[in-house]
Design a protein around this motif. Structure first.
Motif, PDB file in Angstrom:
ATOM      1  N   TYR A  90       0.844  -1.196   0.000  1.00 11.02           N
ATOM      2  CA  TYR A  90       0.000   0.000   0.000  1.00 11.02           C
ATOM      3  C   TYR A  90       0.883   1.251   0.000  1.00 11.02           C
ATOM      4  CZ  TYR A  90      -4.475  -2.390   0.870  1.00 11.02           C
ATOM      5  OH  TYR A  90      -5.607  -3.163   0.756  1.00 11.02           O
ATOM      6  N   ASP A  91       0.364   2.342  -0.534  1.00 10.25           N
ATOM      7  CA  ASP A  91       1.123   3.587  -0.586  1.00 10.25           C
ATOM      8  C   ASP A  91       1.183   4.294   0.768  1.00 10.25           C
ATOM      9  OD1 ASP A  91       1.609   3.436  -3.384  1.00 10.25           O
ATOM     10  OD2 ASP A  91      -0.420   4.174  -3.768  1.00 10.25           O
ATOM     11  N   GLY A  92       0.315   3.931   1.678  1.00  4.92           N
ATOM     12  CA  GLY A  92       0.285   4.573   2.981  1.00  4.92           C
ATOM     13  C   GLY A  92      -0.896   4.076   3.785  1.00  4.92           C
ATOM     14  N   VAL A  93      -1.143   4.736   4.902  1.00  4.00           N
ATOM     15  CA  VAL A  93      -2.279   4.389   5.747  1.00  4.00           C
ATOM     16  C   VAL A  93      -3.091   5.636   6.085  1.00  4.00           C
ATOM     17  CG1 VAL A  93      -1.080   2.420   6.815  1.00  4.00           C
ATOM     18  CG2 VAL A  93      -1.066   4.646   7.953  1.00  4.00           C
ATOM     19  N   GLU A  94      -4.347   5.407   6.385  1.00  2.62           N
ATOM     20  CA  GLU A  94      -5.183   6.393   7.059  1.00  2.62           C
ATOM     21  C   GLU A  94      -5.358   5.909   8.492  1.00  2.62           C
ATOM     22  OE1 GLU A  94      -8.877   7.958   5.283  1.00  2.62           O
ATOM     23  OE2 GLU A  94      -9.875   7.263   7.114  1.00  2.62           O
ATOM     24  N   VAL A  95      -4.993   6.741   9.447  1.00  2.18           N
ATOM     25  CA  VAL A  95      -5.091   6.364  10.853  1.00  2.18           C
ATOM     26  C   VAL A  95      -6.487   6.668  11.365  1.00  2.18           C
ATOM     27  CG1 VAL A  95      -4.262   6.814  13.187  1.00  2.18           C
ATOM     28  CG2 VAL A  95      -2.632   6.682  11.295  1.00  2.18           C
ATOM     29  N   MET A  96      -7.205   5.630  11.754  1.00  2.00           N
ATOM     30  CA  MET A  96      -8.474   5.801  12.449  1.00  2.00           C
ATOM     31  C   MET A  96      -8.153   6.016  13.928  1.00  2.00           C
ATOM     32  SD  MET A  96     -11.838   5.808  12.654  1.00  2.00           S
ATOM     33  CE  MET A  96     -12.581   4.961  11.244  1.00  2.00           C
ATOM     34  N   VAL A  97      -8.432   7.221  14.420  1.00  2.00           N
ATOM     35  CA  VAL A  97      -8.183   7.507  15.828  1.00  2.00           C
ATOM     36  C   VAL A  97      -9.346   6.931  16.627  1.00  2.00           C
ATOM     37  CG1 VAL A  97      -7.785   9.296  17.554  1.00  2.00           C
ATOM     38  CG2 VAL A  97      -6.936   9.606  15.215  1.00  2.00           C
ATOM     39  N   TRP A  98      -9.036   5.928  17.449  1.00  2.00           N
ATOM     40  CA  TRP A  98     -10.103   5.287  18.215  1.00  2.00           C
ATOM     41  C   TRP A  98      -9.553   4.840  19.561  1.00  2.00           C
ATOM     42  CZ3 TRP A  98     -11.016  -0.388  18.454  1.00  2.00           C
ATOM     43  CH2 TRP A  98      -9.925  -1.122  18.004  1.00  2.00           C
ATOM     44  N   THR A  99     -10.104   3.781  20.147  1.00  2.84           N
ATOM     45  CA  THR A  99      -9.763   3.425  21.521  1.00  2.84           C
ATOM     46  C   THR A  99      -8.393   2.776  21.662  1.00  2.84           C
ATOM     47  OG1 THR A  99     -10.997   1.353  21.266  1.00  2.84           O
ATOM     48  CG2 THR A  99     -12.172   3.212  22.233  1.00  2.84           C
ATOM     49  N   ASP A 100      -7.783   2.313  20.579  1.00  7.18           N
ATOM     50  CA  ASP A 100      -6.424   1.787  20.635  1.00  7.18           C
ATOM     51  C   ASP A 100      -5.483   2.935  21.009  1.00  7.18           C
ATOM     52  OD1 ASP A 100      -3.894   0.757  20.224  1.00  7.18           O
ATOM     53  OD2 ASP A 100      -4.251   0.101  18.172  1.00  7.18           O
ATOM     54  N   PRO A 101      -4.778   2.852  22.145  1.00  2.68           N
ATOM     55  CA  PRO A 101      -3.914   3.962  22.573  1.00  2.68           C
ATOM     56  C   PRO A 101      -2.874   4.363  21.530  1.00  2.68           C
ATOM     57  CG  PRO A 101      -4.196   2.384  24.359  1.00  2.68           C
ATOM     58  CD  PRO A 101      -4.799   1.756  23.135  1.00  2.68           C
ATOM     59  N   VAL A 102      -2.379   3.410  20.746  1.00  3.13           N
ATOM     60  CA  VAL A 102      -1.373   3.733  19.733  1.00  3.13           C
ATOM     61  C   VAL A 102      -1.935   4.690  18.688  1.00  3.13           C
ATOM     62  CG1 VAL A 102       0.030   2.754  17.865  1.00  3.13           C
ATOM     63  CG2 VAL A 102      -0.069   1.611  20.082  1.00  3.13           C
ATOM     64  N   SER A 103      -3.210   4.556  18.356  1.00  4.31           N
ATOM     65  CA  SER A 103      -3.819   5.428  17.350  1.00  4.31           C
ATOM     66  C   SER A 103      -3.915   6.874  17.817  1.00  4.31           C
ATOM     67  CB  SER A 103      -5.215   4.920  16.977  1.00  4.31           C
ATOM     68  OG  SER A 103      -6.164   5.183  18.002  1.00  4.31           O
ATOM     69  N   GLN A 104      -3.786   7.098  19.113  1.00  5.14           N
ATOM     70  CA  GLN A 104      -3.875   8.437  19.691  1.00  5.14           C
ATOM     71  C   GLN A 104      -2.505   9.047  19.979  1.00  5.14           C
ATOM     72  OE1 GLN A 104      -6.424   8.193  23.207  1.00  5.14           O
ATOM     73  NE2 GLN A 104      -7.412   6.374  22.360  1.00  5.14           N
ATOM     74  N   ASP A 105      -1.444   8.284  19.805  1.00  2.00           N
ATOM     75  CA  ASP A 105      -0.099   8.660  20.223  1.00  2.00           C
ATOM     76  C   ASP A 105       0.740   9.022  19.003  1.00  2.00           C
ATOM     77  OD1 ASP A 105       2.610   8.625  21.020  1.00  2.00           O
ATOM     78  OD2 ASP A 105       2.212   7.198  22.630  1.00  2.00           O
TER      79      ASP A 105
END
Length: 271
Positions: A32-47
């Motif tokens: 894949y060329d990249g990612v879209e980060v879904m900010v949710w309850t996973d702490p890593v997605s918020q950091d």
């Protein structure tokens, strides 16, 4: 073969119930060329620091940030919806992402809903990041339809600078995807590619497994020189295991690249 400008990204939500870190690993392995980060309850997605480390380690750019607008993310990054959007913009700027995806407000967020159109315009004028408002759908229960979003689940009824079209949401709303794209016009900045069968449930099927015009939309994007991102936001939670999940995500990527490249090649031949 002429390769179109649009980048193809993987939403981190597409690997659920695996986590954000797994999405970076899979996106890198599959190409894949990249990612879209879904900010949710996973702490890593918020950091932001953790996200930057994942991006650098796997060599996968972060192309977009999906603000925490879901029911399950009502307390992620605080409870004030404007604070969430400010933090999403900051995340996008610091991580090098070019878009923030945001949903229309829930109807019970009355003050936020009243100020939303003007507020999004103001925020969009303060950054180079695109605030791309996403189409949603009416909630249905048996024969009843509930308008859960305000000003409207269909963002094309309002004046926004940029839009996200989500084909699974189009399917759930039982509207015409290409007509919606026509209404968005050159303000279409972001695409969530997934399929659907017209169910009242938001299905997010692998493209080609439903009845939405996924191939036709990709053909149109390639022919018109679309310069936004095409993000695979699909549901793989029913995959029997990691191997099958990765196979589904590989199929989704192949489908997308095939139809983008085929239309671009045909367009170059006609010129």
């Amino acid at each position: 073969m002429l390769v179109p400008d649009a980048k193809v990204a993987l939403s981190t939500a597409s690997v659920y119930p695996e986590n954000t870190a797994a999405a970076f690993e899979i996106a890198g392995r599959l190409g894949y060329d990249g990612v879209e980060v879904m900010v949710w309850t996973d702490p890593v997605s918020q950091d932001l620091d953790a996200l930057r480390r994942l991006s650098d380690y796997h060599g996968v750019p972060i192309l977009a940030v999906h603000a925490p607008c879901l029911l399950i993310t009502q307390r992620v990054w605080g409870t004030d919806p404007w604070t969430k959007l400010v933090r999403a913009r900051t995340a996008a700027e610091k991580l090098g992402a070019s878009a923030v995806v945001v949903h229309p407000p829930f109807r019970w967020q009355r003050q936020y809903a009243r100020d939303f159109v003007q507020g999004i315009w103001q925020m969009a004028g303060e950054t180079d990041v695109r605030f791309a408002v996403e189409n949603m759908y009416p909630w249905r229960y048996r024969d009843r339809e509930v308008a859960a979003y305000a000003p409207d689940w269909d963002p094309t009824t309002e004046d926004y600078r940029h839009f996200t079209v989500d084909l699974s949401h189009v399917s759930t709303s039982r509207t015409d995807a290409l007509a919606m794209v026509d209404r968005m016009g050159d303000r279409l900045a972001h695409v969530h590619l997934a399929d659907g069968s017209g169910s009242a449930k938001d299905e997010h099927l692998i493209p080609g497994r439903g009845n939405q015009p996924c191939a036709e939309l990709l053909d149109r994007l390639a022919r018109t020189g679309f310069d936004g991102h095409v993000v695979l936001e699909v549901n793989t939670r029913r995959s029997p295991g990691p191997v099958e999940r990765e196979a589904d995500l590989a199929e989704a990527l192949a489908f997308t690249r095939l139809h983008l490249a085929s239309a671009a090649r045909l367009g170059s031949m006609k010129r």
